[in-house]
Design a protein around this motif. Structure first.
Motif, mmCIF file in Angstrom:
data_model
loop_
_atom_site.group_PDB
_atom_site.id
_atom_site.type_symbol
_atom_site.label_atom_id
_atom_site.label_comp_id
_atom_site.label_asym_id
_atom_site.label_seq_id
_atom_site.Cartn_x
_atom_site.Cartn_y
_atom_site.Cartn_z
ATOM 1 N N THR A 130 -41.539 12.958 19.388
ATOM 2 C CA THR A 130 -39.833 13.557 19.971
ATOM 3 C C THR A 130 -38.636 14.615 19.373
ATOM 4 O O THR A 130 -38.652 15.948 18.824
ATOM 5 C CB THR A 130 -38.909 12.423 19.901
ATOM 6 O OG1 THR A 130 -39.235 11.284 20.666
ATOM 7 C CG2 THR A 130 -36.712 12.792 20.415
ATOM 8 N N GLU A 154 -34.760 22.073 29.038
ATOM 9 C CA GLU A 154 -34.219 20.472 28.878
ATOM 10 C C GLU A 154 -34.475 19.701 28.419
ATOM 11 O O GLU A 154 -35.801 18.999 28.193
ATOM 12 C CB GLU A 154 -33.148 20.855 30.128
ATOM 13 C CG GLU A 154 -33.035 21.749 30.718
ATOM 14 C CD GLU A 154 -31.147 22.053 29.853
ATOM 15 O OE1 GLU A 154 -30.759 20.807 29.440
ATOM 16 O OE2 GLU A 154 -31.124 23.330 30.144
ATOM 17 N N GLY A 192 -32.453 17.418 27.578
ATOM 18 C CA GLY A 192 -32.086 15.965 28.032
ATOM 19 C C GLY A 192 -31.937 14.936 27.156
ATOM 20 O O GLY A 192 -31.837 14.453 25.819
ATOM 21 N N SER A 210 -42.339 4.236 25.026
ATOM 22 C CA SER A 210 -41.895 5.513 26.192
ATOM 23 C C SER A 210 -41.189 6.537 24.989
ATOM 24 O O SER A 210 -40.092 5.926 24.358
ATOM 25 C CB SER A 210 -41.105 5.082 26.994
ATOM 26 O OG SER A 210 -41.571 4.120 28.095
ATOM 27 N N ARG A 220 -40.036 10.932 24.798
ATOM 28 C CA ARG A 220 -39.942 12.403 26.365
ATOM 29 C C ARG A 220 -40.417 13.109 24.956
ATOM 30 O O ARG A 220 -39.100 13.653 25.011
ATOM 31 C CB ARG A 220 -38.518 12.414 26.717
ATOM 32 C CG ARG A 220 -38.826 11.462 28.012
ATOM 33 C CD ARG A 220 -36.858 11.278 29.216
ATOM 34 N NE ARG A 220 -36.724 12.708 30.036
ATOM 35 C CZ ARG A 220 -36.400 14.130 29.282
ATOM 36 N NH1 ARG A 220 -35.613 14.032 27.874
ATOM 37 N NH2 ARG A 220 -36.556 15.009 29.565
ATOM 38 N N LYS A 239 -47.737 13.262 29.160
ATOM 39 C CA LYS A 239 -48.172 14.576 29.634
ATOM 40 C C LYS A 239 -47.460 15.329 28.730
ATOM 41 O O LYS A 239 -46.310 15.027 28.248
ATOM 42 C CB LYS A 239 -47.240 14.763 31.473
ATOM 43 C CG LYS A 239 -47.219 15.947 32.500
ATOM 44 C CD LYS A 239 -46.147 15.628 33.058
ATOM 45 C CE LYS A 239 -46.074 17.107 33.826
ATOM 46 N NZ LYS A 239 -45.728 17.073 35.015
ATOM 47 N N TYR A 290 -45.464 18.871 26.890
ATOM 48 C CA TYR A 290 -44.398 19.510 27.186
ATOM 49 C C TYR A 290 -44.882 21.058 27.974
ATOM 50 O O TYR A 290 -44.121 22.313 27.957
ATOM 51 C CB TYR A 290 -44.281 19.745 26.153
ATOM 52 C CG TYR A 290 -44.443 20.337 24.956
ATOM 53 C CD1 TYR A 290 -44.254 22.278 24.906
ATOM 54 C CD2 TYR A 290 -45.051 20.158 24.094
ATOM 55 C CE1 TYR A 290 -44.691 22.660 23.771
ATOM 56 C CE2 TYR A 290 -45.667 21.106 23.741
ATOM 57 C CZ TYR A 290 -45.430 22.744 23.499
ATOM 58 O OH TYR A 290 -46.656 23.338 21.863
ATOM 59 N N LYS A 307 -47.086 11.913 36.618
ATOM 60 C CA LYS A 307 -46.281 11.530 35.896
ATOM 61 C C LYS A 307 -45.075 12.686 36.141
ATOM 62 O O LYS A 307 -45.771 14.289 35.690
ATOM 63 C CB LYS A 307 -46.870 11.310 34.894
ATOM 64 C CG LYS A 307 -45.562 10.245 33.289
ATOM 65 C CD LYS A 307 -46.580 10.769 31.873
ATOM 66 C CE LYS A 307 -45.553 9.632 31.036
ATOM 67 N NZ LYS A 307 -44.333 10.364 31.209
ATOM 68 N N GLU A 308 -44.162 12.250 36.357
ATOM 69 C CA GLU A 308 -43.132 13.716 37.026
ATOM 70 C C GLU A 308 -42.674 14.259 35.525
ATOM 71 O O GLU A 308 -42.420 15.357 35.785
ATOM 72 C CB GLU A 308 -42.134 12.579 37.365
ATOM 73 C CG GLU A 308 -41.273 13.347 38.048
ATOM 74 C CD GLU A 308 -39.754 12.658 38.644
ATOM 75 O OE1 GLU A 308 -38.817 12.600 39.009
ATOM 76 O OE2 GLU A 308 -40.163 11.734 38.998
ATOM 77 N N ASP A 309 -42.638 13.068 34.483
ATOM 78 C CA ASP A 309 -41.530 13.637 32.886
ATOM 79 C C ASP A 309 -42.853 13.621 32.367
ATOM 80 O O ASP A 309 -44.008 13.148 31.603
ATOM 81 C CB ASP A 309 -40.565 12.663 32.487
ATOM 82 C CG ASP A 309 -39.793 13.898 31.752
ATOM 83 O OD1 ASP A 309 -39.454 14.877 31.469
ATOM 84 O OD2 ASP A 309 -38.306 12.484 31.545
ATOM 85 N N ARG A 310 -42.367 15.206 30.878
ATOM 86 C CA ARG A 310 -42.866 15.220 29.950
ATOM 87 C C ARG A 310 -43.577 13.896 29.063
ATOM 88 O O ARG A 310 -42.259 12.838 29.078
ATOM 89 C CB ARG A 310 -42.901 15.944 29.381
ATOM 90 C CG ARG A 310 -41.377 16.222 28.380
ATOM 91 C CD ARG A 310 -40.848 17.182 27.301
ATOM 92 N NE ARG A 310 -39.627 16.465 26.820
ATOM 93 C CZ ARG A 310 -38.441 16.811 27.426
ATOM 94 N NH1 ARG A 310 -38.310 17.637 28.020
ATOM 95 N NH2 ARG A 310 -37.356 15.929 26.553
#
Length: 681
Positions: free
Chosen positions: A40, A55, A57, A73, A75, A133, A135, A159-162
């Protein structure tokens, strides 16, 4: 879908991880949450320099419990298939056996050495999945799976998100890690101050008599703990609150030191001086060591000097690796510099309090002295720094620096050989009469009742020139500080003997205690009987309690002197009565003893310089008979004194009063004393 073998040259890497690599299974959570925080922070950095334009987020790291899984998990930056292959699949060991042999005694060192944080997951898991996934634009999500053998699978997934999810399928023998309370406790221990928010489930509230989940994340950490902030932004209340967050059941700290240095090493932290009641050991290992806000250990020997392990608080340094080993700490030059820096900061802080607010320093001295004394005893450079403002406390609770005290007592407490005599007591109540006698003579008496004071006395006798410490009950007051050579005994030898045999016979039997009885002229206003104890023997016994290798002194009996005041009217009366009562039987015995002694001495003189074979058998026999006869006559004479003493209640009363004054009269002997006192009244 790709299948393959993890790049190790041995089949049994996983049993090694499980059994040897990590000394403590619970650190898997620290490793995985720290990795998620790193991922992160890396994304934050890329965003700040313009390399990531999306973004950011919500960047909260999440720990989630399933029925038989734990999922961590984030992001963050995520991984590509190539990166998984590079960082996860290629563990290059030369061979398990070499590895085991080399690191079997220092398992913790390996984690940092080989970057194996992720593999700690196999200590508690039968299967581990990474769903990730990157970035990077257009990146394909992948799923890596491994069941604790060298075989893995790597496949493309949606997978929708990084970011990354690591799913641990918990082993049957590690089910404890599926308990909410266990994970909450581990997150509190290792992750309380991580710099990225970490959520474990949702906050709960009471509703209709039960706890129910809310929609609000349960954030378990403070991302900007106190030590990362500037001292100018913080109030005393902030520091105290943080202390109580760390140690909820503790008294308020005495004061604290905010550490902040970026050259020649990086170090931040807050060290607190806690109130210490007595036991040194109980208060050790309360300093928490962090590396970039990740908890490492609370066993900080080697990082801070031994005496400062009594302090509480936090030290954070990126220059100390997360997976730190004992051998590393002992050899690393940064660690040595940190230790020196902390010692200097502590001594500077103490000195500034002393200089700027001496009355506050004196108020806190009783709490502070255990740290200061421990430091002076164990570290030469600390002694040099603090001996200028370390304090003595006298029995009137007045405080003096070492230099001030020398000036105070120099005139009155210097003995005939030019030694400065420091008189001290270690119990004001028990030694009250001895303190009073010394003070009446114009002496000052120190109170040295701390648990390290015995060791301090021995050290100060070496450090302070021509100085000696004597406990106030170590001798009669006139002899505590010898101003002139001792005079001859107050009584003739036969009178000394009469008194000492009589009094010794009436002493109660006390386990592991021996008494030597003597008569001295102490003045008619002094007590009739006093008990003193040799400074040397008592100190050796006290040192035996705190110093290894001196235990034989601890096994020896306590040696006391029972001193009879030959000037006191009661002792004079006992002696006069004894002479009168025993005269008829003692005089003829004494004549016989004198005759036998004269003949024995003649024979000994005659035999001087002769070899054994040159002395006739008759002479040898006569000498042996005379020695036996003298022993027999002396026993008869002593038995007369003992018989007299047995029916003289004053002798026993005087002994018991002296024992009572020294807290040595107990049990049956105390009961007898009370009965006898009533009879005598």
């Amino acid at each position: 879908m790709q299948k393959g073998n993890i790049g190790v040259t041995t089949e049994n890497i996983f049993p090694i991880i499980k059994k040897f690599l990590y000394s403590d299974h619970e650190i898997f959570l620290r490793e995985l949450v720290s990795n998620a925080v790193d991922a992160t922070q890396k994304l934050n950095t890329l965003s700040s320099v313009g390399e990531f334009k999306g973004e950011l987020g919500n960047l909260t790291v999440r720990v989630t419990l399933g029925q038989d899984t734990i999922t961590i998990s984030d992001r963050g930056i995520g991984l590509t298939g190539e990166e998984i292959d590079k960082y996860i699949n290629q563990i290059a060991f030369s061979g398990a056996n070499d590895f085991l042999e080399k690191y079997k005694n220092d398992a913790n060192a390996i984690i940092g050495h080989f970057g194996l944080g992720f593999y700690s997951s196999f200590m508690v898991s039968k299967k581990v999945e990474i769903i990730t996934k990157s970035y990077k634009e257009g990146a394909q999500a992948v799923k890596w799976s491994c069941d604790g053998s060298p075989e893995f699978t790597l496949e493309e997934v949606e997978k929708e998100d990084r970011g990354t999810d690591i799913v641990l399928y918990i082993d049957d023998d590690c089910k404890e890690f599926l308990e909410e309370a266990r994970i909450a406790a581990l997150l509190k221990k290792y992750c309380s101050f991580l710099p990225v928010s970490v959520a474990f489930g949702k906050k709960k509230e009471w509703k209709d008599g039960a706890q129910v989940e809310t929609s609000e994340d349960n954030i378990i950490n403070q991302t900007a703990p106190l030590w990362t902030r500037k001292p100018s932004e913080l109030s005393d209340e902030d520091y105290k609150k943080f202390y109580h967050d760390l140690y909820p059941m503790s008294d308020e700290p005495l004061f604290w030191i905010h550490l902040n240095v970026d050259y020649p090493f990086n170090l931040t932290g807050i060290l607190y001086f806690p109130k210490v009641k007595s036991n040194v050991e109980l208060n050790k290992n309360k300093i928490q060591l962090y590396c970039n806000q990740v908890y490492v250990t609370d066993s900080v020997e080697g990082i801070v000097p031994d005496f400062l392990t009594l302090l509480h608080g936090v030290i954070d340094s990126p220059d100390i690796p997360l997976n730190v080993s004992r051998s590393y700490l002992q050899s690393d030059s940064n660690v040595k510099k940190i230790s020196t820096y902390i010692t200097k900061k502590v001594s500077d802080r103490l000195q500034s309090i002393y200089k700027n607010n001496r009355s506050q320093f004196e108020e806190k001295w009783n709490d502070l002295k255990i740290f200061i004394n421990y430091g002076m005893l164990t570290q030469e450079d600390f002694y040099e720094k603090v001996s200028k403002f370390a304090l003595f406390t006298d029995t009137d609770s007045k405080h003096y620096t070492y230099e001030e005290y020398q000036t105070l007592i120099k005139e009155n407490q210097t003995d005939k050989d030019g030694n400065l005599i420091y008189l001290y007591a270690n119990n004001k109540d028990e030694q009250f009469s001895y303190i009073e006698a010394a003070v009446n003579k114009g002496y000052n008496v120190l109170l040295m009742d701390g648990q390290l004071d015995v060791a301090m006395i021995s050290m100060l006798e070496q450090k302070l020139e021509k100085s000696r410490f004597t406990r106030v009950d170590g001798d009669v007051v006139d002899h505590l500080i010898a101003k002139e050579d001792k005079k001859a005994n107050a009584l003739e030898a036969d009178k000394q003997e009469m008194l000492s045999v009589a009094f010794k016979s009436q002493l109660p039997k006390v386990e592991k205690v021996e008494f030597n009885v003597m008569a001295q002229a102490l003045g008619e206003n002094s007590a009739p009987v006093l008990i003193t104890q040799s400074e040397y023997m008592r100190r050796m016994k006290e040192m035996a309690n705190i110093q290894a290798g001196m235990s034989f002194y601890g096994e020896m009996p306590d040696m006391f002197n029972l001193v009879l005041n030959a000037d006191h009217k009661l002792v004079k009366q006992v002696l006069a009565d004894e002479e009168k009562a025993c005269a008829a039987d003692v005089v003829p015995l004494k004549l016989s003893i004198d005759d036998a002694t004269k003949r024995r001495d003649e024979l000994k003189k005659k035999q001087e310089g002769k070899k054994d074979e040159e002395v006739s058998t008759a002479e040898k026999d006569e000498l042996n008979e005379l020695v036996e006869k003298l022993d027999e006559l002396k026993m008869k004479k002593d038995s007369l004194f003992i018989a007299y003493a047995a029916q003289n209640k004053v002798i026993r009363q005087l002994i018991d009063l002296a024992l009572l004054q020294n807290n040595m009269l107990k049990g049956e002997a105390l009961n007898n004393f009370v009965k006898r006192s009533i009879e005598l009244i």
